[in-house]
Design a protein around this motif. Structure first.
Motif, PDB file in Angstrom:
ATOM      1  N   VAL A   1      -4.604   3.762  -9.736  1.00  0.00           N
ATOM      2  CA  VAL A   1      -5.113   2.816  -8.736  1.00  0.00           C
ATOM      3  C   VAL A   1      -5.429   1.464  -9.380  1.00  0.00           C
ATOM      4  N   VAL A   2      -5.838   1.481 -10.647  1.00  0.00           N
ATOM      5  CA  VAL A   2      -6.205   0.231 -11.325  1.00  0.00           C
ATOM      6  C   VAL A   2      -5.006  -0.716 -11.429  1.00  0.00           C
TER       7      VAL A   2
ATOM      8  N   ALA B   1      -2.384  -0.518  -9.711  1.00  0.00           N
ATOM      9  CA  ALA B   1      -1.919  -0.714  -8.340  1.00  0.00           C
ATOM     10  C   ALA B   1      -2.626  -1.896  -7.688  1.00  0.00           C
ATOM     11  N   LEU B   2      -3.911  -2.086  -7.987  1.00  0.00           N
ATOM     12  CA  LEU B   2      -4.644  -3.226  -7.431  1.00  0.00           C
ATOM     13  C   LEU B   2      -4.059  -4.544  -7.938  1.00  0.00           C
ATOM     14  N   PHE B   3      -3.713  -4.593  -9.224  1.00  0.00           N
ATOM     15  CA  PHE B   3      -3.071  -5.789  -9.774  1.00  0.00           C
ATOM     16  C   PHE B   3      -1.743  -6.056  -9.068  1.00  0.00           C
TER      17      PHE B   3
ATOM     18  N   CYS C   1       2.385   1.629  -3.501  1.00  0.00           N
ATOM     19  CA  CYS C   1       1.404   2.097  -4.482  1.00  0.00           C
ATOM     20  C   CYS C   1       1.100   3.580  -4.292  1.00  0.00           C
TER      21      CYS C   1
ATOM     22  N   LYS D   1      -1.418 -14.884 -10.912  1.00  0.00           N
ATOM     23  CA  LYS D   1      -0.812 -13.836 -10.080  1.00  0.00           C
ATOM     24  C   LYS D   1       0.380 -13.208 -10.792  1.00  0.00           C
TER      25      LYS D   1
ATOM     26  N   LEU E   1       0.832  -1.208   0.000  1.00  0.00           N
ATOM     27  CA  LEU E   1       0.000   0.000   0.000  1.00  0.00           C
ATOM     28  C   LEU E   1       0.863   1.254   0.000  1.00  0.00           C
TER      29      LEU E   1
ATOM     30  N   LEU F   1      -0.773  -5.034  -6.041  1.00  0.00           N
ATOM     31  CA  LEU F   1      -0.948  -5.379  -4.633  1.00  0.00           C
ATOM     32  C   LEU F   1      -1.404  -6.822  -4.467  1.00  0.00           C
ATOM     33  N   VAL F   2      -2.438  -7.220  -5.195  1.00  0.00           N
ATOM     34  CA  VAL F   2      -2.950  -8.586  -5.081  1.00  0.00           C
ATOM     35  C   VAL F   2      -1.912  -9.596  -5.561  1.00  0.00           C
TER      36      VAL F   2
ATOM     37  N   GLY G   1       0.231  -4.994 -14.020  1.00  0.00           N
ATOM     38  CA  GLY G   1       0.499  -3.839 -13.176  1.00  0.00           C
ATOM     39  C   GLY G   1       1.734  -3.088 -13.620  1.00  0.00           C
TER      40      GLY G   1
END
Length: 215
Positions: A84-85, A87-89, A63, A177, A60, A91-92, A184
């Motif tokens: 943010v889009v 960034a979600l990829f 990002c 993943k 977090l 992070l997960v 990302g």
């Protein structure tokens, strides 16, 4: 009578920066994004068996740092918000890659049946029974719609060393993943290139970072 001509004085646009400087800053921001991905994925591997709070918090922070860097490079917020889009990829993918890779490499597959469920808020613990009897570890689902029911049969992967919690074999997707990390990285790189170009144009026109029309 002749009029003395004066040498032309070039007009310097306030806030302009050389193209090389903008290119260098663009490369720095793009490199920052790649560094966040590499470091957080490595931390995920180093903390396997521990709480995932460490890679989550670090991810977090990374990002957010990339978003701020895009804002400074672009001199507007909208690209930073759109980042943010990817960034979600990131992070997960970086948080879940390590434990799923461990299960894929050394996990033991077992056919089990769900015998009971305990719910606490959005945490669901499903008791499992295999061919040799009840499993000591439940199947844990965090969310509002688990999609499992008592009596359902499924295949799970368990870690012989007990470092990674049991997981539904169908949900373990290491390739997915890794693809998320690639998406990302590509997304952040494209945003950095766009932010660098638009930021260079803005600086060449002498716009200030806190201009009223910036969003």
């Amino acid at each position: 009578m002749s009029v003395a001509s004066h040498p032309h004085t070039p007009v310097v646009v306030a806030g302009a920066r050389p193209a090389l400087w903008s290119l260098a800053m663009t490369a720095v921001v793009a490199g920052l994004g790649l560094a966040v991905i590499v470091v957080n994925t490595l931390v995920g591997y180093l903390t396997v068996g521990l709480s995932q709070a460490v890679p989550i918090c670090l991810g977090l922070a990374g990002c957010f740092t990339v978003a701020v860097a895009l804002r400074l490079l672009h001199r507007a917020w909208w690209l930073a918000v759109l980042s943010v889009v990817p960034a979600l990829f990131v992070l997960v993918g970086s948080v879940q890659l390590a434990p799923e890779a461990v299960l894929q490499q050394r996990g033991v597959a077992q056919q089990v049946t769900i015998t009971d469920v305990q719910t606490s808020g959005k945490r669901h613990e499903f008791a499992l029974r295999g061919d040799s009897g009840p499993l000591d570890e439940p199947l844990v689902y965090r969310g509002s719609a688990p999609g499992y029911r008592v009596g359902q049969q499924l295949t799970v992967l368990t870690d012989p060393q007990g470092q990674v919690e049991l997981a539904d074999a169908e949900k373990v997707d290491v390739g997915g993943k890794r693809s998320m990390l690639v998406l990302g990285a590509v997304g952040w790189t494209l945003f950095a290139l766009l932010a660098g170009w638009r930021g260079h144009v803005r600086r060449a026109r002498g716009r200030q970072a806190m201009a009223p029309l910036s969003i």
